[in-house]
Design a protein around this motif. Sequence first.
Motif, mmCIF file in Angstrom:
data_model
loop_
_atom_site.group_PDB
_atom_site.id
_atom_site.type_symbol
_atom_site.label_atom_id
_atom_site.label_comp_id
_atom_site.label_asym_id
_atom_site.label_seq_id
_atom_site.Cartn_x
_atom_site.Cartn_y
_atom_site.Cartn_z
ATOM 1 N N GLY A 182 3.830 -40.925 -7.742
ATOM 2 C CA GLY A 182 2.875 -39.854 -7.465
ATOM 3 C C GLY A 182 2.889 -38.810 -8.568
ATOM 4 N N LEU A 183 2.734 -37.567 -8.182
ATOM 5 C CA LEU A 183 2.627 -36.484 -9.155
ATOM 6 C C LEU A 183 3.976 -36.134 -9.793
ATOM 7 N N PHE A 232 -5.586 -44.665 -20.259
ATOM 8 C CA PHE A 232 -4.409 -43.795 -20.290
ATOM 9 C C PHE A 232 -3.586 -44.125 -19.056
ATOM 10 N N PRO A 261 -6.686 -34.852 -12.700
ATOM 11 C CA PRO A 261 -5.397 -35.517 -12.898
ATOM 12 C C PRO A 261 -4.254 -34.818 -12.161
#
Length: 388
Positions: A132-133, A124, A367
């Motif tokens: 980044g996030l 994935f 995650p």
Amino acid sequence: MNFELSSEQEAIRDAIARICADFDDAYWLKKDREGGFPQDFYDALAKSGWLGICTAEKQGGAGLGITEAAIMMRTIAESGAGMSGASAVHINIFGLKPVDIFGTDEQKERMMRPMAEGREKACFAVTEPNTGLNTTQLKLRAEKRGNTYHVTGQKVWISTAQVADRVLLLARTTPLEEVKKPTHGLSLFYTTFDRDRIRVREIDKMGRKCVDSNELFFEDFQIPEEDLIGEEGEGFGYILQGMNPERILIAAEAVGLGICALRKATQYAQERVVFNRQIGQNQAIQHPLAKNWCALEAAWLMIMKAATLYDSGKPCGAEANAAKYLAGEAGFDACQQSVMTHGGFGYAKEYHVERYLREVMVPRIAPISPQLVLSYIAERVLDLPKSY
Ligand SMILES: Cc1cc2nc3c(=O)[nH]c(=O)nc-3n(C[C@H](O)[C@H](O)[C@H](O)COP(=O)(O)OP(=O)(O)OC[C@H]3O[C@@H](n4cnc5c(N)ncnc54)[C@H](O)[C@@H]3O)c2cc1C
């Protein structure tokens, strides 16, 4: 309100535990030292049909819920397989949820059945080195020419890319400057992992050596249009659908690993004698372990609440995020306390608990980080201003 597992859920837990019993501490210690995908463990779960636990019966799965999958993933981690075992099969369990919801019947059959049966592996690919996030800022570009998307760019931290047959890929199909909202213009693909066009470089990391994580470099990687999931430009919304179940499962894995570490600590505390008494007779040893148990149990209740809401089609964003946060922290605390309870021997590989401590960092960081979960709760539950 019922806090008991059903007899079917107990049977799932016991069946998974029996399979895991063939893969003992020595097996996982060897995997931790030498690496190499735990194919025999993967095959053992696939053979009994467990990789399709959440996949619809039409596509060869068992059609059960995320609650049953959480029980399965907790049991795997709790057996001592930890994140090495859980991450080896994690994507088969929930990963193709967006295909299940937004794919065509043809795509579901072509994509989901081989994953449920364990004949294919996938990775994935979302995270990028400079984003980044902040997922909406993804740069990896997929440009449509004729019937084919041409992909160029980079991803990082992509797990199982060394062994994957397929990739679930989030890519930008419309440049950021041309979209009204940054969540638009991202598209989701599920396609063949073409090693001639994707360069894979393994990251040497802290733990979970047998489940690789990688940098990926896409150089004119080509995706046929039939591998686009749903509508072009709507991919961000599609992956959000898979995020709550992913958080629930990773939380279950963190609790499983925490319980496993706690079990090792209590065994050791009963056996180890210092100053002519079991170390476990000292409250300074007992109380931190008792606190670990409380925190792990509380996290598990939140996981079950989130999973129950998800399986009954109700919103569960706050609970899934809270479960991931509580479980990540409780799992980490238990693994750390287990090392401390073992004293110097906690630092020795043959006692296994140092491996758990290294592995439990994965569900803590990924995650989504604890900071971003708390920001989400502050904004969406407490109605405070968005801080990110
Ligand atoms: C072992 C492992 C396996 C992984 N597997 C995969 C995979 O298979 N596929 C995939 O796509 N990704 C994968 N990841 C990536 C993982 O999801 C990311 O590492 C994670 O989402 C964090 O992103 P980042 O590393 O870019 O952190 P960053 O976004 O760079 O954040 C760094 C730190 O800053 C904090 N921070 C950032 N912004 C804020 C803010 N506004 N407020 C407060 N704090 C903030 C974060 O909480 C974090 O602590 C994996 C990671 C690991 C370690």
